[in-house]
Design a protein around this motif. Structure first.
Motif, PDB file in Angstrom:
ATOM      1  N   CYS A 274      15.024 -38.637 -40.825  1.00 56.92           N
ATOM      2  CA  CYS A 274      16.320 -38.258 -41.390  1.00 56.92           C
ATOM      3  C   CYS A 274      17.454 -39.185 -40.974  1.00 56.92           C
ATOM      4  N   GLY A 275      17.354 -39.819 -39.815  1.00 55.87           N
ATOM      5  CA  GLY A 275      18.383 -40.742 -39.368  1.00 55.87           C
ATOM      6  C   GLY A 275      19.522 -40.127 -38.587  1.00 55.87           C
ATOM      7  N   SER A 276      19.496 -38.810 -38.358  1.00 63.21           N
ATOM      8  CA  SER A 276      20.604 -38.157 -37.654  1.00 63.21           C
ATOM      9  C   SER A 276      20.817 -38.704 -36.247  1.00 63.21           C
ATOM     10  N   CYS A 277      19.734 -39.025 -35.558  1.00 64.84           N
ATOM     11  CA  CYS A 277      19.840 -39.432 -34.159  1.00 64.84           C
ATOM     12  C   CYS A 277      19.880 -40.944 -34.003  1.00 64.84           C
ATOM     13  N   GLU A 278      20.183 -41.666 -35.059  1.00 66.54           N
ATOM     14  CA  GLU A 278      20.267 -43.123 -34.970  1.00 66.54           C
ATOM     15  C   GLU A 278      21.247 -43.526 -33.876  1.00 66.54           C
ATOM     16  N   THR A 279      20.814 -44.379 -32.978  1.00 63.94           N
ATOM     17  CA  THR A 279      21.601 -44.746 -31.796  1.00 63.94           C
ATOM     18  C   THR A 279      21.588 -46.260 -31.613  1.00 63.94           C
ATOM     19  N   ARG A 280      22.715 -46.797 -31.226  1.00 64.09           N
ATOM     20  CA  ARG A 280      22.812 -48.242 -31.007  1.00 64.09           C
ATOM     21  C   ARG A 280      22.118 -48.633 -29.707  1.00 64.09           C
ATOM     22  N   VAL A 281      21.325 -49.683 -29.773  1.00 64.86           N
ATOM     23  CA  VAL A 281      20.613 -50.204 -28.607  1.00 64.86           C
ATOM     24  C   VAL A 281      21.420 -51.353 -28.026  1.00 64.86           C
ATOM     25  N   ILE A 282      21.775 -51.241 -26.747  1.00 64.96           N
ATOM     26  CA  ILE A 282      22.561 -52.275 -26.077  1.00 64.96           C
ATOM     27  C   ILE A 282      21.663 -53.258 -25.350  1.00 64.96           C
ATOM     28  N   GLY A 283      20.552 -52.752 -24.808  1.00 67.81           N
ATOM     29  CA  GLY A 283      19.639 -53.622 -24.080  1.00 67.81           C
ATOM     30  C   GLY A 283      18.232 -53.057 -24.070  1.00 67.81           C
ATOM     31  N   GLY A 284      17.262 -53.914 -23.800  1.00 70.44           N
ATOM     32  CA  GLY A 284      15.875 -53.495 -23.799  1.00 70.44           C
ATOM     33  C   GLY A 284      15.222 -53.708 -25.155  1.00 70.44           C
ATOM     34  N   GLU A 285      13.925 -53.463 -25.221  1.00 70.07           N
ATOM     35  CA  GLU A 285      13.166 -53.644 -26.456  1.00 70.07           C
ATOM     36  C   GLU A 285      12.663 -52.300 -26.954  1.00 70.07           C
ATOM     37  N   PRO A 286      13.323 -51.747 -27.963  1.00 70.84           N
ATOM     38  CA  PRO A 286      12.911 -50.419 -28.450  1.00 70.84           C
ATOM     39  C   PRO A 286      11.542 -50.450 -29.120  1.00 70.84           C
ATOM     40  N   GLU A 287      10.842 -49.326 -29.000  1.00 71.59           N
ATOM     41  CA  GLU A 287       9.558 -49.137 -29.670  1.00 71.59           C
ATOM     42  C   GLU A 287       9.795 -48.108 -30.778  1.00 71.59           C
ATOM     43  N   MET A 304      17.937 -47.497 -33.123  1.00 68.76           N
ATOM     44  CA  MET A 304      16.659 -46.797 -33.067  1.00 68.76           C
ATOM     45  C   MET A 304      16.887 -45.307 -33.290  1.00 68.76           C
ATOM     46  N   MET A 305      15.817 -44.607 -33.682  1.00 67.68           N
ATOM     47  CA  MET A 305      15.846 -43.156 -33.797  1.00 67.68           C
ATOM     48  C   MET A 305      15.273 -42.593 -32.497  1.00 67.68           C
ATOM     49  N   VAL A 306      16.132 -41.998 -31.692  1.00 68.67           N
ATOM     50  CA  VAL A 306      15.717 -41.610 -30.346  1.00 68.67           C
ATOM     51  C   VAL A 306      14.878 -40.332 -30.316  1.00 68.67           C
ATOM     52  N   CYS A 307      14.693 -39.685 -31.471  1.00 72.02           N
ATOM     53  CA  CYS A 307      13.834 -38.494 -31.469  1.00 72.02           C
ATOM     54  C   CYS A 307      12.362 -38.862 -31.331  1.00 72.02           C
ATOM     55  N   VAL A 308      11.984 -40.043 -31.841  1.00 69.93           N
ATOM     56  CA  VAL A 308      10.572 -40.455 -31.771  1.00 69.93           C
ATOM     57  C   VAL A 308      10.391 -41.807 -31.103  1.00 69.93           C
ATOM     58  N   GLY A 309      11.468 -42.565 -30.923  1.00 72.90           N
ATOM     59  CA  GLY A 309      11.365 -43.904 -30.362  1.00 72.90           C
ATOM     60  C   GLY A 309      11.119 -43.906 -28.860  1.00 72.90           C
ATOM     61  N   ARG A 310      10.606 -45.043 -28.397  1.00 78.17           N
ATOM     62  CA  ARG A 310      10.404 -45.244 -26.963  1.00 78.17           C
ATOM     63  C   ARG A 310      10.859 -46.647 -26.613  1.00 78.17           C
TER      64      ARG A 310
END
Length: 320
Positions: A274-287, A304-310
């Motif tokens: 859905c995209g509701s939890c889309e969050t800006r990544v400042i550092g690191g490599e999102p999965e 990244m979508m922090v509901c399912v991302g790592r």
């Protein structure tokens, strides 16, 4: 991720079908609403606090109101039933600023394939491409003619442009036949039930036309649900705004970690579509384990979508 919310008033509720309502939302003071483009959707905060996403299906040029179509889904998680039972003229609701992960890209021609309520994000697209004089075709399927919303609105277009295919009289849409006739330069936009979209993705892949396909889902793909959000390795997440650094265990989701720390993130689908939890990544490599971001956006790693991302690195820094 935008957390900006507007308080809007339900102006009108109409039955589009026995199971679909069309809801118009306006600012109580009559102020103009934030701009949007075809393909955009809003987060609707229902009276219970439940958040659901609905595609804007009105006219982007109308800055006075937002229109959404809501299917009553008896087998859903309850949000659509609440919407049908509580939304009425005069009811105040919180609405997010529109966001768009299904933007209409320039093409020499368009083929739109809608399944059921999936027609809603396509309606503004039809309006735009028709006004521009670009060749287009809509193939719209549903269980029955009576269940297909906004058919009256589609009557404004030339009959040769619109194919209505109720399943009870016309059978399933011949996706392979459609894709076989999609020429180079034609963009294919589709929204509808998961099985239809999965089949369309497969057909396009086999025909070598995946790059021409653009889809929006109302649920997570089956393969995504099975991978469990990629809960493998442990990592740390630094929250730049909150000043916290949290440990995410190997068997724990990033979402659970954020919820436990009472970090205000607007989770809704919790399955990455859905995209509701889309969050800006400042550092690191999102999965990434969502079905919202494009391959290019995943490669950039800015959101990244922090509901399912790592995280693939040891530390993930988020704008939270």
């Amino acid at each position: 991720m935008s957390t900006s919310l507007n308080t809007l008033i339900v102006e009108r509720v109409e039955l589009a079908t026995p199971e679909v309502i069309a809801v118009d939302l306006v600012d109580a003071s009559g102020a103009t609403l934030p701009v949007w483009e075809p393909g955009a959707h809003i987060d609707l905060h229902l009276p219970s606090g439940t958040i659901r996403q609905y595609s804007l299906c009105g006219d982007p040029a109308d800055r006075q109101r937002y229109r959404v179509g809501i299917l009553r889904d008896a087998n859903g998680r309850g949000g659509s039933i609440e919407a049908h039972e509580t939304l009425a003229p005069g009811v105040a609701v919180q609405v997010s600023v529109p966001r768009n992960h299904f933007a209409l890209k320039e093409a020499s021609a368009y083929l739109f394939v809608a399944g059921g309520i999936g027609v809603t994000p396509l309606l503004p697209m039809l309006r735009a491409v028709h006004a521009a004089g670009t060749p287009w075709q809509l193939v719209y399927g549903g269980r029955t003619r009576e269940s297909m919303a906004f058919v009256e609105e589609l009557a404004q277009y030339p009959a040769k442009r619109v194919s209505l295919l109720p399943q009870d009289s016309s059978g399933l849409i011949d996706l392979a036949g459609l894709v076989a006739h999609v020429a180079a330069g034609t963009a294919l936009y589709s929204c509808g039930p998961g099985p239809m979209l999965n089949a369309l993705e497969q057909v396009c892949m086999e025909a070598g036309k995946s790059a021409q396909l653009h889809i929006e889902r109302f649920s997570a793909p089956t393969t995504q649900k099975q991978d469990g959000g990629g809960e493998q390795r442990a990592f740390k997440v630094e929250l730049a705004k909150s000043g916290l650094t949290l440990d995410v265990a190997a068997g724990q989701s990033l979402k659970a970690t954020l919820v436990k720390a009472a970090i205000p993130v607007p989770f809704s689908c919790e399955e990455g579509y859905c995209g509701s939890c889309e969050t800006r990544v400042i550092g690191g490599e999102p999965e990434h384990h969502d079905s919202v971001l494009t391959p290019e956006e995943r490669e950039e790693g800015k959101f990244m979508m922090v509901c399912v991302g790592r995280c693939k690195s040891d530390l993930l820094v988020l704008d939270l």
